[in-house]
Design a protein around this motif. Sequence first.
Motif, short mmCIF file in Angstrom:
data_model
loop_
_atom_site.label_atom_id
_atom_site.label_comp_id
_atom_site.label_asym_id
_atom_site.label_seq_id
_atom_site.Cartn_x
_atom_site.Cartn_y
_atom_site.Cartn_z
N ASN A 158 109.29 77.20 28.17
CA ASN A 158 108.44 77.50 27.00
C ASN A 158 107.58 78.73 27.20
O ASN A 158 106.78 79.06 26.31
N ALA A 159 107.72 79.41 28.36
CA ALA A 159 106.84 80.54 28.70
C ALA A 159 105.37 80.15 28.52
O ALA A 159 104.63 80.78 27.77
N PRO A 160 104.91 79.11 29.23
CA PRO A 160 103.54 78.61 29.02
C PRO A 160 102.50 79.59 29.53
O PRO A 160 102.77 80.45 30.38
N ALA A 161 101.28 79.43 29.03
CA ALA A 161 100.17 80.27 29.47
C ALA A 161 99.83 80.01 30.93
O ALA A 161 99.52 80.93 31.68
N VAL A 162 99.89 78.73 31.33
CA VAL A 162 99.50 78.33 32.68
C VAL A 162 100.53 77.35 33.22
O VAL A 162 100.95 76.43 32.52
N VAL A 163 100.95 77.57 34.48
CA VAL A 163 101.84 76.64 35.18
C VAL A 163 101.00 75.88 36.20
O VAL A 163 100.30 76.48 37.03
N LEU A 164 101.06 74.54 36.14
CA LEU A 164 100.28 73.67 37.00
C LEU A 164 101.25 72.87 37.88
O LEU A 164 102.11 72.16 37.36
N ALA A 165 101.10 72.99 39.19
CA ALA A 165 102.02 72.31 40.11
C ALA A 165 101.23 71.41 41.06
O ALA A 165 100.33 71.88 41.77
N ASP A 166 101.56 70.13 41.05
CA ASP A 166 100.86 69.13 41.86
C ASP A 166 101.73 68.77 43.06
O ASP A 166 102.68 68.01 42.94
N GLU A 167 101.39 69.34 44.23
CA GLU A 167 102.17 69.12 45.46
C GLU A 167 103.68 69.32 45.21
O GLU A 167 104.48 68.41 45.47
N PRO A 168 104.10 70.48 44.70
CA PRO A 168 105.50 70.65 44.30
C PRO A 168 106.49 70.63 45.46
O PRO A 168 107.68 70.48 45.24
N THR A 169 105.98 70.76 46.70
CA THR A 169 106.89 70.75 47.86
C THR A 169 106.70 69.49 48.70
O THR A 169 107.24 69.39 49.80
N GLY A 170 105.94 68.53 48.20
CA GLY A 170 105.59 67.35 48.99
C GLY A 170 106.77 66.52 49.46
O GLY A 170 106.68 65.84 50.49
N ASN A 171 107.89 66.56 48.72
CA ASN A 171 109.07 65.76 49.09
C ASN A 171 110.17 66.57 49.75
O ASN A 171 111.28 66.07 49.92
N LEU A 172 109.87 67.83 50.12
CA LEU A 172 110.92 68.74 50.59
C LEU A 172 110.69 69.14 52.04
O LEU A 172 109.57 69.16 52.53
N ASP A 173 111.80 69.50 52.71
CA ASP A 173 111.69 70.02 54.07
C ASP A 173 111.14 71.45 54.03
O ASP A 173 110.97 72.03 52.95
N SER A 174 110.86 72.00 55.19
CA SER A 174 110.18 73.30 55.25
C SER A 174 110.99 74.42 54.62
O SER A 174 110.44 75.30 53.93
N LYS A 175 112.32 74.40 54.79
CA LYS A 175 113.16 75.46 54.21
C LYS A 175 113.12 75.40 52.69
O LYS A 175 112.89 76.41 52.01
N ASN A 176 113.35 74.21 52.14
CA ASN A 176 113.31 74.04 50.69
C ASN A 176 111.91 74.29 50.14
O ASN A 176 111.76 74.85 49.04
N SER A 177 110.89 73.90 50.89
CA SER A 177 109.51 74.12 50.45
C SER A 177 109.24 75.60 50.24
O SER A 177 108.69 76.01 49.21
N GLN A 178 109.64 76.43 51.22
CA GLN A 178 109.38 77.85 51.09
C GLN A 178 110.20 78.47 49.96
O GLN A 178 109.72 79.35 49.24
N GLU A 179 111.43 77.98 49.75
CA GLU A 179 112.24 78.47 48.63
C GLU A 179 111.57 78.17 47.29
O GLU A 179 111.57 79.02 46.39
N ILE A 180 111.01 76.97 47.16
CA ILE A 180 110.32 76.60 45.92
C ILE A 180 109.09 77.47 45.72
O ILE A 180 108.81 77.95 44.60
N VAL A 181 108.33 77.71 46.78
CA VAL A 181 107.15 78.57 46.67
C VAL A 181 107.56 79.98 46.27
O VAL A 181 106.90 80.62 45.42
N GLU A 182 108.65 80.49 46.83
CA GLU A 182 109.12 81.83 46.47
C GLU A 182 109.50 81.89 44.99
O GLU A 182 109.25 82.89 44.32
N LEU A 183 110.11 80.82 44.49
CA LEU A 183 110.46 80.77 43.06
C LEU A 183 109.21 80.78 42.18
O LEU A 183 109.17 81.47 41.16
N LEU A 184 108.21 80.01 42.59
CA LEU A 184 106.96 79.99 41.82
C LEU A 184 106.28 81.36 41.86
O LEU A 184 105.77 81.84 40.84
N LYS A 185 106.29 82.00 43.01
CA LYS A 185 105.71 83.34 43.13
C LYS A 185 106.49 84.34 42.28
O LYS A 185 105.90 85.25 41.68
N LEU A 186 107.81 84.16 42.22
CA LEU A 186 108.64 85.05 41.40
C LEU A 186 108.27 84.90 39.92
O LEU A 186 108.15 85.90 39.19
#
Length: 230
Positions: A158-186
């Motif tokens: 929806n191209a929102p004004a604000v994206v809110l993420a609550d522990e978005p990597t909490g269920n992921l291993d370190s490799k997947n966690s960093q990939e998710i963070v990179e996507l959010l940063k992108l």
Amino acid sequence: MEILRVENLTRVYGSGETAVRALDNVSFSVEKGDFVAIIGPSGSGKSTLLHTIGGVDRPTSGRVLVEGEDVYARSEDQLAIFRRRQVGLIYQFYNLIPVLNVVENITLPLLMDGRRVNVERLEELIDTLGLSARRTHLPNQLSGGEQQRVSIGRALINAPAVVLADEPTGNLDSKNSQEIVELLKLSNRRYGQTLIVITHDESIALQADRILSVEDGRIVRDERIRGSAL
């Protein structure tokens, strides 16, 4: 440009001797395009703060303004529209609909809103998220990292004004966690999304532009790490 303002926000659960003050007179503002990390111990009020910003949990007192408009001056129906259109919510548990495939889960907010899917944006998101080969897969056919990518796509469609993420990597291993963070940063850089992330992971927090530390329902430290993305 300011996109979010929180004024004297208080949230109390219960009453009398059993009352719990989850948020205690919290005030801060966020500039458009900022990546803000919120950290703090369990029970400090981080998730309550995020849910109150996102129109999910009505405050006891105080105001939340997104793009200059008071979120809680809306009716319940208007608040539901606000949640679908102006904020993108990403949770630790992916909250995907099990009977819907990748494309259907991503476009669900638009379909619920009776709005036409922007096919060009959808295809760009699917490609950016690395889900092109998974578009017809159901959630139980996806890895945890792929399911979180779908939930990110759903939050961004929806191209929102604000994206809110609550522990978005909490269920992921370190490799997947960093990939998710990179996507959010992108998404923060490419789409100019304002990003607010709750995390227990110090390495993730240190990638933000700004860190808010929360204890006992109050902001105890507000530190800018680097300039905003915009």
